[in-house]
Enzyme design. Structure first.
Site, PDB file in Angstrom:
ATOM      1  N   GLY A 272     -23.969 -24.777  54.780  1.00  0.00           N
ATOM      2  CA  GLY A 272     -22.892 -25.012  55.743  1.00  0.00           C
ATOM      3  C   GLY A 272     -22.691 -26.446  56.164  1.00  0.00           C
ATOM      4  O   GLY A 272     -21.833 -26.718  57.008  1.00  0.00           O
ATOM      5  N   PRO A 315     -27.219 -25.317  50.608  1.00  0.00           N
ATOM      6  CA  PRO A 315     -25.964 -26.064  50.681  1.00  0.00           C
ATOM      7  C   PRO A 315     -25.130 -25.916  49.409  1.00  0.00           C
ATOM      8  O   PRO A 315     -25.673 -25.906  48.300  1.00  0.00           O
ATOM      9  CB  PRO A 315     -26.426 -27.514  50.846  1.00  0.00           C
ATOM     10  CG  PRO A 315     -27.767 -27.551  50.185  1.00  0.00           C
ATOM     11  CD  PRO A 315     -28.384 -26.184  50.381  1.00  0.00           C
ATOM     12  N   ARG A 317     -21.091 -26.902  49.400  1.00  0.00           N
ATOM     13  CA  ARG A 317     -20.061 -27.942  49.541  1.00  0.00           C
ATOM     14  C   ARG A 317     -20.646 -29.356  49.599  1.00  0.00           C
ATOM     15  O   ARG A 317     -20.103 -30.278  48.996  1.00  0.00           O
ATOM     16  CB  ARG A 317     -19.297 -27.651  50.837  1.00  0.00           C
ATOM     17  CG  ARG A 317     -18.167 -28.584  51.145  1.00  0.00           C
ATOM     18  CD  ARG A 317     -17.630 -28.339  52.567  1.00  0.00           C
ATOM     19  NE  ARG A 317     -17.737 -26.982  53.005  1.00  0.00           N
ATOM     20  CZ  ARG A 317     -16.724 -26.104  53.031  1.00  0.00           C
ATOM     21  NH1 ARG A 317     -15.533 -26.481  52.663  1.00  0.00           N
ATOM     22  NH2 ARG A 317     -16.917 -24.871  53.445  1.00  0.00           N
ATOM     23  N   ARG A 361      -7.284 -23.811  49.769  1.00  0.00           N
ATOM     24  CA  ARG A 361      -7.892 -24.074  51.083  1.00  0.00           C
ATOM     25  C   ARG A 361      -6.894 -24.473  52.175  1.00  0.00           C
ATOM     26  O   ARG A 361      -7.020 -24.018  53.304  1.00  0.00           O
ATOM     27  CB  ARG A 361      -9.026 -25.090  50.950  1.00  0.00           C
ATOM     28  CG  ARG A 361     -10.158 -24.579  50.031  1.00  0.00           C
ATOM     29  CD  ARG A 361     -11.414 -25.423  50.098  1.00  0.00           C
ATOM     30  NE  ARG A 361     -12.088 -25.262  51.369  1.00  0.00           N
ATOM     31  CZ  ARG A 361     -12.020 -26.129  52.357  1.00  0.00           C
ATOM     32  NH1 ARG A 361     -11.333 -27.246  52.223  1.00  0.00           N
ATOM     33  NH2 ARG A 361     -12.640 -25.882  53.484  1.00  0.00           N
ATOM     34  N   CYS A 392       6.031 -20.190  44.867  1.00  0.00           N
ATOM     35  CA  CYS A 392       7.117 -19.678  45.696  1.00  0.00           C
ATOM     36  C   CYS A 392       6.616 -19.265  47.068  1.00  0.00           C
ATOM     37  O   CYS A 392       6.649 -18.087  47.424  1.00  0.00           O
ATOM     38  CB  CYS A 392       7.768 -18.503  44.981  1.00  0.00           C
ATOM     39  SG  CYS A 392       8.354 -18.984  43.376  1.00  0.00           S
TER      40      CYS A 392
HETATM   41  N1  LLP Z   1     -25.251 -19.490  51.806  1.00  0.00           N
HETATM   42  C1  LLP Z   1     -24.488 -18.417  52.058  1.00  0.00           C
HETATM   43  C2  LLP Z   1     -25.118 -17.129  52.316  1.00  0.00           C
HETATM   44  C3  LLP Z   1     -23.091 -18.536  52.085  1.00  0.00           C
HETATM   45  O1  LLP Z   1     -22.355 -17.473  52.341  1.00  0.00           O
HETATM   46  C4  LLP Z   1     -22.505 -19.796  51.823  1.00  0.00           C
HETATM   47  C5  LLP Z   1     -21.061 -19.954  51.858  1.00  0.00           C
HETATM   48  C6  LLP Z   1     -23.331 -20.887  51.556  1.00  0.00           C
HETATM   49  C7  LLP Z   1     -24.709 -20.698  51.552  1.00  0.00           C
HETATM   50  C8  LLP Z   1     -22.809 -22.255  51.243  1.00  0.00           C
HETATM   51  O2  LLP Z   1     -22.059 -22.809  52.267  1.00  0.00           O
HETATM   52  P1  LLP Z   1     -21.613 -24.352  52.172  1.00  0.00           P
HETATM   53  O3  LLP Z   1     -22.853 -25.194  52.216  1.00  0.00           O
HETATM   54  O4  LLP Z   1     -20.905 -24.538  50.889  1.00  0.00           O
HETATM   55  O5  LLP Z   1     -20.730 -24.546  53.336  1.00  0.00           O
HETATM   56  N2  LLP Z   1     -14.330 -20.681  50.974  1.00  0.00           N
HETATM   57  C9  LLP Z   1     -14.720 -21.423  52.151  1.00  0.00           C
HETATM   58  C10 LLP Z   1     -16.194 -21.463  52.328  1.00  0.00           C
HETATM   59  C11 LLP Z   1     -16.805 -20.113  52.347  1.00  0.00           C
HETATM   60  C12 LLP Z   1     -18.269 -20.234  52.340  1.00  0.00           C
HETATM   61  C13 LLP Z   1     -18.886 -18.929  52.104  1.00  0.00           C
HETATM   62  N3  LLP Z   1     -20.285 -18.969  52.087  1.00  0.00           N
HETATM   63  C14 LLP Z   1     -14.137 -22.822  52.069  1.00  0.00           C
HETATM   64  O6  LLP Z   1     -13.435 -23.096  51.118  1.00  0.00           O
HETATM   65  O7  LLP Z   1     -14.342 -23.649  52.959  1.00  0.00           O
END
Ligand code: LLP
Length: 479
Positions: A272, A315, A317, A361, A392
């Site tokens: 996150g 992580p 993103r 997004r 569209c």
């Molecule tokens: N661990 C779990 C259990 C998760 O569900 C997620 C993301 C992550 C790790 C990784 O999170 P990150 O570090 O990438 O923030 N589609 C959305 C994001 C959805 C994230 C879902 N889970 C977007 O485009 O911002």
């Protein structure tokens, strides 16, 4: 406001001092302009990329990814080492997944988190040791669980009570012991867009703290399961440490309570960590947030008089978001007069050859992106612009608010920064657009890592079309 050229520009959007500048905050490390002013990605010009692979095009700066991912791994491991423990770092593959990136993740010694049978298949095909794979999901099918157990994944994250029996029965049938984590919904809502916040009460993920002891007892009682520890994921694109800290404190209190029933080797804090999408963003470094989290872990464990467990993070993103960009070709342009505000204003609508099908997004989360004119520099004045796609839908927006030079013209190339996470992975075929290819660039060499879809790919799933063309070679417009 002195820093606004237009009454409809948001407060955070600064008029760029130099409209051609490349802000290191958002662009991959090896993106710069060459002596002609054209954007170069790791030594390859955007014109060359567009000519060779077409547009839209997802482009990854491979060295940037490797350095960024390595830096995050080290930051998380250092933060853990400071409090006398270790950190396992999973790359959350939902952010961007193909077998090439699995091999990069593998080379870096990272683990990988997958959230479906398909992601599991891609991770396995990428050649990573199954013991370094963790399987997530709030509704894993028996088939998915079966594949994961058979492959020998290192952990499955239990998300509901019924999964305990499901995983145990699958492991029993295969005569195996499967390591599992239990995902907890701590009730903490991290400070982010509502749809991205996963740990608050009214949502689908995890188990409430109060229900956890009974479920952990059930896991411990099953000889085909091994309890690895608790898991949380408090949300995504988080800038403040507060939500992580509060949620982690609650998790550690539960962890301490559960120690009366046996050892618990690990604690998974989730992912996150937020990134900079636009120059106005100020994401804290992962190191800073990680230190705040591990300080809280150490303090809470010491207060409760328990041993600090081994930590894990997930992580996505933060590793890949700023390593990728998208290149688009400009089609039509409109200066739209807006007369219903306090003051009349004009917004330049710049249409590109992709849109919400390659970057959902902005439509999903009102996410903001940053763009520059990439195929040349310009001396024209900055003009408040909106980069839109060719779908569209009026919500088909790629860059909601930014300045582009007023002379932006058809056939110019635009580059959009920080599209490395959740763009390719959320892509679609809306309006029968074909998904763009993905290339990796390193040391002046561009390599196709995912080919672009063709219309033949789309027709391949169209049953009536296939029946009508049985026996004849399927048409492929792109050859
Ligand atoms: N661990 C779990 C259990 C998760 O569900 C997620 C993301 C992550 C790790 C990784 O999170 P990150 O570090 O990438 O923030 N589609 C959305 C994001 C959805 C994230 C879902 N889970 C977007 O485009 O911002």
């Amino acid at each position: 406001m002195a820093n606004k050229l237009s009454p409809i520009a948001p407060e955070w959007l600064k008029v760029p001092g130099d409209i051609n500048s490349i802000d290191a905050k958002v662009w991959p490390a090896n993106v710069k302009r060459d002596s002609n002013g054209e954007l170069l990605v790791a030594g390859v010009t955007v014109d060359e990329l567009a000519n060779q692979f077409g547009t839209p095009l997802y482009v990854y700066d491979q060295d940037d990814f490797m350095a960024r991912a390595e830096g995050i791994k080290i930051a998380l491991q250092d933060a853990a080492a400071r409090i006398g423990t270790t950190a396992k770092v999973y790359y959350a593959s939902k952010a961007f997944l193909c077998t090439e990136i699995v091999s990069w993740v593998d080379q870096l010694g990272l683990s990988i988190d997958v959230a479906s049978g398909g992601e599991l298949a891609a991770a396995l095909a990428g050649g990573i040791d199954p013991a370094r794979i963790g399987l997530h999901g709030n509704n894993k099918s028996l088939t998915e669980i079966g594949r994961a157990v058979a492959a020998g994944v290192g952990a499955i994250v239990v998300d509901s009570e019924i999964e305990i029996e499901r995983i145990a029965s699958v492991a029993g049938a295969q005569d195996k012991v499967q390591a599992v984590r239990l995902r907890i919904n701590t009730g903490v809502h991290a400070n982010t867009h509502d749809f991205l916040a996963t740990a608050r009460e009214d949502q689908k993920f995890g188990i409430p703290i109060a229900d956890a002891p009974a479920l952990v007892a059930k896991i411990r009682a099953d000889r085909h399961l091994k309890f690895l520890g608790l898991h949380q994921h408090v949300g995504s694109q988080i800038f403040s440490s507060d939500g992580f800290i509060e949620s982690t404190r609650r998790l550690i209190a539960l962890h301490a309570q559960l120690l009366s029933g046996g050892d618990i080797p690990e604690l998974n804090i989730g992912g996150g960590f937020g990134i900079n999408y636009k120059p106005a963003d100020n994401a804290p470094s992962v190191a800073k947030v990680a230190f705040a989290i591990t300080d809280a872990v150490a303090a809470e464990c010491s207060r409760l008089g328990i041993k600090v467990p081994a930590l894990a993070f997930e992580p996505g993103r933060a590793l890949v978001g700023n390593a990728g960009i998208t290149i688009y070709n400009v089609g039509t342009i409109k200066d739209v007069k807006i007369t219903d505000g306090a003051e009349p204003a004009t917004r330049k609508y710049v249409s590109v050859d992709g849109g919400m099908s390659d970057n959902a997004r902005p439509a999903l989360y009102e996410a903001e992106y940053h763009t520059v004119l990439a195929s040349r520099t310009s001396k024209a004045v900055p003009s408040l612009s909106r980069v839109v796609g060719k779908h569209c839908e009026s919500g088909d927006i790629v860059v909601l608010h930014d300045y582009l030079p007023a002379d932006v013209s058809p056939n110019d190339l635009l580059a959009v920064a920080a599209t490395g996470a959740y763009c390719y992975s959320l892509s679609s075929n809306y309006n029968w657009l074909t998904r763009p290819p993905v290339v990796a660039v390193q040391n002046g060499q561009a390599r196709l890592i995912v080919r672009g879809e063709t219309e033949a790919d789309l027709f391949a799933r169209d049953v009536r079309y296939q029946a009508a063309h049985a026996g004849s070679a399927s048409r492929n417009e792109k050859g």
